[in-house]
Design an enzyme around this catalytic site. Structure first.
Site, short mmCIF file in Angstrom:
data_model
loop_
_atom_site.label_atom_id
_atom_site.label_comp_id
_atom_site.label_asym_id
_atom_site.label_seq_id
_atom_site.Cartn_x
_atom_site.Cartn_y
_atom_site.Cartn_z
N ASP A 261 29.70 -1.17 2.37
CA ASP A 261 31.12 -1.14 2.73
C ASP A 261 31.31 0.05 3.69
O ASP A 261 30.39 0.84 3.93
CB ASP A 261 32.01 -1.03 1.48
CG ASP A 261 33.42 -1.55 1.78
OD1 ASP A 261 33.78 -1.68 2.98
OD2 ASP A 261 34.18 -1.82 0.83
C1 BGC Z 1 36.88 -2.70 2.81
C2 BGC Z 1 36.05 -3.95 3.02
C3 BGC Z 1 36.11 -4.39 4.45
C4 BGC Z 1 35.65 -3.24 5.33
C5 BGC Z 1 35.61 -3.60 6.80
C6 BGC Z 1 36.57 -1.62 3.83
O1 BGC Z 1 37.47 -0.59 3.78
O2 BGC Z 1 36.67 -2.22 1.51
O3 BGC Z 1 36.50 -4.97 2.16
O4 BGC Z 1 35.35 -5.54 4.64
O5 BGC Z 1 36.52 -2.15 5.15
O6 BGC Z 1 36.85 -3.74 7.34
#
Ligand code: BGC
Length: 718
Positions: A261
Site C-alpha cells: 500500500d
Molecule cells: C489506500 C489504497 C489505495 C492506495 C493508492 C492508499 O492510501 O489505502 O487502498 O489503493 O492508496 O491510491
C-alpha cells in the site's frame, strides 16, 4: 560477425518476442529494482518520472489520467528505454471510473454477485478506454466495526458474502484490466475502528473470517494483492512473511504479485520493525511484497544490500519475474497501448440505475398515521398530493458519488429531488427545502422545511453523511446524523406529516429516535450517478426493494463490535438470568440484523427439506424450501441459508451464512428453491490449526435474514 549481428537483432527485438528468462538475464540490478518501483503521478507523469521510465527504473505509474497521458508515458517505455518493458497504469477504480456505481458496501446489499461482476466489468472497460490497465480493487476487507470509514469500500461483515463478491468483482474487472485484492490482511479489524490502527486477530479468526475473500479472489485468478497498512499482533502486513509467503504463495499457490500500500514499506520504520529505509525494504521484499508503492525504497536503497548479499539476488529475481509475468499475461508486451472503447453511456447508466435499485434496503415501512390498520407509508403514489423533499442530501450532486469516485463528476449525478420531479411530472407539486447543511449548528433553515412539510401529504427527508465522512482516514466516534440533521428530522416529523427518511451514508448509522418514530426508512448508501432515479424507483414502487443488510446495524455505539456470526459463549444472554452475557442498559440484539431488509410484498417459507439426513465431509447437502409471495406485488426475496455446527472441538459460531439466492415471484406464486452446501465449506480450524469438518449434528436455517428461518438438521458421518 554473424554472432554480433544476431546479438544486435536480439537487443533490438521487442520484449514480446523474447522469453522472460532471457529478458531477466539481460537486466541490470537497477533495471530489476526499477520494475519493483511504482509511483503516483499527478494526472500525468512528471518529467522526473519520465526520466525514470527512460532509465528503466520504474515499473508502473498510477493516477495517470487520460489515454493521452498513459500513451505518452508508455511511448517512453517502449521507445526510449533500453529494454522496452511496458508500464502498468494503476488507478483506484473502486466502483466506477466515470460512471459511478453504488459504493461496494451498498452493492453488497444486493446479494447479487452477477450485478457486482457486471459493474466491475463495466468499470474496467471504461477505465481501459482511458489507458488504465490495473485497478486497486476489489477491497475485500471484512469489517465488523462501523466506526471504520473504509467499511464503505468493502462487502461488510460476512466472509461468505464477501468471498462471493470478491470473486465476482475479480472476474468482472479482469475482462479488461488487472484487479488487486486489498488490503492483505486484517486491515478492517482496526482496533476501536480507528483508521490504520493495530489489529489483534488470532490465526483462527484470520483464517476463518478475514482471509476467505482473499482466497476467493486468488481462486478467481486475481493478478495482484495489496499488502495492508496495519500490523497484526505486532507484525506489519507489509513485512509479514507468514501472510505473503506461507499462506499466499505456498498454501494458496498464488502466482501473481503483491504490491505494497501507499508507502507501507517505508512505514515499517514507524511500526518500529526497521531502523532504516534499507532494512524496511529488505523486510518487505523478503516477506514477499514485490512492488513498492510510493516509498522508492526498493529502487533507491536495496541495490547495496543485494550487492553485499544481504538480499539474495534470487529474491529480487523472483519479484521481478512475477511482475514481468503479469505484464505478459495482461498482453502488454504485444499491445502496450491497449486502445479500448468504453461501453455506450446509455448502457452504463442503465446498469447503474438497475444495480443502484437493487442495492437499496427498506429498513422500516409502517403506516404514516401511527395506526396498524392503515397502509404502509411506501410506496408513494405519484399523484398523492404535494410532496416535500427536504435535507442537505436531497438535491446534492456531489455526495452520492461516495468517498472514492475516481473520475466521477457531480454533473453526472441525478439527485433525489430531480428523480422525484421527473417521476411525478407537472401535476404534483414538489416543495424543496434544504433545511440545514451537513454539519450546521444553526437551525435557521428549519422554518422553511417545516413550512414545506406542513403543506405536503408526505415529507421525504434525505439525510446522512458527506461522501468523505467514510472511506480512507474517515473514522467516526459517533454514528448519528452529523450536525443538526437529527433535530431537522424531529422538527419535520412534529408537523404530523408522514415522514420518509432516505439515508445516504457509507456505514451503518445509529439512529434510535428515527427507528422508533419515523414510519419509513430507506437505506440508500451512496448509489452513484443514478442515485436519484434509483431512489425514486423504490419510493414510488417502480422497483420493489430487495436489498438486504451486508452488515449489522447496532442499537447503540457501545454494542460495537456486533456481528451475527459470533460464538455462543458459556453464558448466552438470558433475560431471566442476571449472570449471562448481556448489558444492563440495552438489549444484546442489533437494531437491524445482518441479512435484513423489507419488501413491498411479503414472503413465506415452508416445507424445508434436506437432500440427506446423513452425509460425509466430502458430500454436498442440498436444502430445498418453498418460498411463496404472499403479498400483492411482484417482489424479489433473498433466500439465505445459515449453518450451525452443534458441537465441535472449537466453539462454533451460532450461525454462518453458507448460501443465498435471489428469487423473483409474482403475487401468490410459490417456488421450490434449492441451495447447495458442500460440506467442505463447513470446515473450521481445529485445535491443531488444520481445517476440519468434524462428525456430528449440523443445524441448517433457511430464511429471510440471520435471525429467522426454518430449521432442519443433518449428521455429518465419517
Ligand atoms: C489506500 C489504497 C489505495 C492506495 C493508492 C492508499 O492510501 O489505502 O487502498 O489503493 O492508496 O491510491
Amino acid at each position: 560477425m554473424l554472432r554480433i549481428l544476431c546479438l544486435m537483432v536480439l537487443l533490438a527485438a521487442p520484449a514480446a518476442a523474447q522469453n522472460l528468462d532471457s529478458l531477466l538475464a539481460r537486466m541490470t540490478l537497477d533495471e530489476k529494482l526499477g520494475q519493483l518501483n511504482l509511483l503516483s503521478a499527478d494526472g500525468k507523469a512528471s518529467q522526473q518520472q519520465m526520466q525514470l521510465v527512460r532509465a528503466g527504473r520504474l515499473g508502473g505509474l498510477f493516477n495517470v489520467i487520460g489515454a493521452e497521458n498513459t500513451t505518452a508515458a508508455q511511448r517512453v517505455a517502449m521507445t526510449d528505454a533500453r529494454l522496452k518493458i511496458p508500464l502498468l497504469f494503476g488507478l483506484d477504480v473502486i466502483h466506477g471510473y466515470r460512471t459511478i456505481f453504488p459504493i461496494p458496501l451498498g452493492e453488497a446489499s444486493a446479494f447479487d454477485p452477477d450485478a457486482a461482476e457486471a459493474t466491475a466489468r463495466a468499470a474496467g472497460q471504461e477505465a481501459a478506454a482511458f489507458g488504465i490497465n490495473w485497478t486497486y480493487a476489489p477491497m475485500v476487507d471484512i469489517a465488523r466495526d462501523p466506526r471504520w470509514g473504509r467499511i464503505a469500500e468493502g462487502s461488510g461483515e460476512d466472509p461468505y458474502l464477501g468471498s462471493q463478491l470478491a470473486a465476482a468483482r475479480v472476474r468482472g474487472f479482469q475482462q479488461t484490466i488487472f484487479a488487486t485484492a486489498k488490503h492483505f490482511a486484517g486491515y478492517g479489524a482496526a482496533e476501536a475502528g480507528r483508521e490504520y490502527n493495530e489489529t489483534e486477530i488470532s490465526q483462527r479468526t484470520m483464517r476463518e473470517i478475514y482471509l476467505p475473500p482473499f482466497k476467493a479472489a486468488v481462486d478467481a485468478g486475481v493478478a495482484s494483492l495489496m499488502s495492508a497498512f496495519n500490523d497484526n499482533a505486532g507484525i506489519p502486513s507489509s513485512g509479514n512473511a507468514w501472510l505473503t509467503d506461507t499462506v499466499l504463495r505456498r498454501e494458496w499457490r498464488f502466482k501473481g504479485f503483491v504490491v505494497s500500500d501507499w508507502t507501507s514499506v517505508a512505514e515499517l520504520i514507524n511500526h518500529g520493525v526497521a531502523g532504516s529505509q534499507a532494512e524496511a525494504g529488505r523486510r518487505a521484499l523478503t516477506a514477499g511484497v514485490d512492488m513498492d508503492m510510493q516509498s522508492t525504497i526498493y529502487a533507491d536503497s536495496l541495490a547495496a544490500l543485494v550487492r553485499s548479499n544481504r538480499i539474495p539476488m534470487r529474491v529480487v529475481d523472483s519479484a521481478v519475474m512475477r511482475i514481468l509475468r503479469a505484464k505478459k499475461r495482461l498482453g502488454l508486451f504485444q499491445d502496450p497501448y491497449r486502445a479500448k472503447t468504453a461501453p455506450a453511456n446509455a448502457d452504463l447508466r442503465a446498469l447503474a440505475r438497475r444495480v443502484a435499485g437493487e442495492s437499496i434496503v427498506l429498513l422500516k415501512n409502517d403506516s404514516g398515521r401511527g395506526a396498524a390498520c392503515c397502509a404502509p407509508t411506501l410506496p408513494l403514489s405519484a399523484n398523492a398530493g404535494p410532496i416535500a423533499v427536504i435535507g442537505p442530501l436531497a438535491d446534492n450532486k456531489e455526495e452520492p458519488l461516495g468517498p472514492w469516485h475516481t473520475q466521477g463528476q457531480a454533473s453526472d449525478v441525478v439527485t433525489v429531488l430531480q428523480g422525484i420531479k421527473a417521476k411525478v411530472g407537472a401535476g404534483t407539486q414538489v416543495l424543496y427545502a434544504q433545511g440545514a447543511g451537513f454539519e450546521d449548528t444553526s437551525t435557521a433553515g428549519f422554518a422553511d422545511a417545516v413550512a414545506a412539510a406542513r403543506q405536503a401529504k408526505v415529507a421525504i427527508l434525505v439525510l446522512g453523511e458527506r461522501g468523505d465522512m467514510s472511506g480512507e482516514a474517515a473514522s467516526r466516534s459517533e454514528l448519528g446524523l452529523p450536525g443538526v440533521q437529527e433535530q431537522l428530522l424531529e422538527a419535520v416529523a412534529a408537523t404530523g406529516t408522514p415522514v420518509v427518511l432516505v439515508l445516504m451514508n457509507g456505514r451503518p448509522l445509529i439512529l434510535p429516535w428515527a427507528s422508533d418514530h419515523v414510519p419509513a426508512i430507506v437505506e440508500t448508501w451512496f448509489l452513484g450517478v443514478e442515485a436519484g432515479n434509483a431512489t425514486t424507483d423504490v419510493l414510488f414502487g417502480d422497483v420493489n426493494p430487495s436489498g438486504r443488510l451486508p452488515v449489522t446495524f447496532p442499537r447503540v455505539l457501545g454494542q460495537i463490535p456486533i456481528y451475527y456470526n459470533h460464538r455462543n459463549t458459556g453464558r448466552p444472554p438470558d433475560p431471566n438470568n442476571h449472570y449471562t452475557s448481556k448489558y444492563l442498559d440495552v438489549p444484546v440484539t442489533p437494531r437491524y440484523p445482518f441479512g435484513f431488509g423489507l419488501s413491498y410484498t411479503t414472503f413465506s417459507y415452508g416445507n424445508l427439506k434436506l437432500s440427506s439426513a446423513r452425509a460425509r465431509a466430502s458430500d454436498t447437502v442440498t436444502a430445498t424450501v418453498t418460498v411463496t409471495n404472499t403479498g400483492s406485488r411482484e417482489g424479489t426475496e433473498v433466500v439465505q441459508l445459515y449453518v450451525r455446527d452443534e458441537v465441535a472441538s472449537v466453539s462454533p459460531r451460532v450461525r454462518q451464512l453458507e448460501a443465498f439466492t435471489r428469487v423473483t415471484l409474482k403475487p401468490g406464486e410459490s417456488r421450490a428453491v434449492s441451495l447447495r452446501v458442500p460440506l467442505r465449506n463447513l470446515a473450521f480450524y481445529g485445535l491443531d490449526m488444520k481445517p476440519v469438518v468434524e462428525p456430528g449434528t449440523f443445524r441448517v436455517f433457511v430464511g429471510p435474514n440471520s435471525t429467522e428461518g426454518l430449521e432442519a438438521t443433518f449428521e455429518c458421518i465419517r
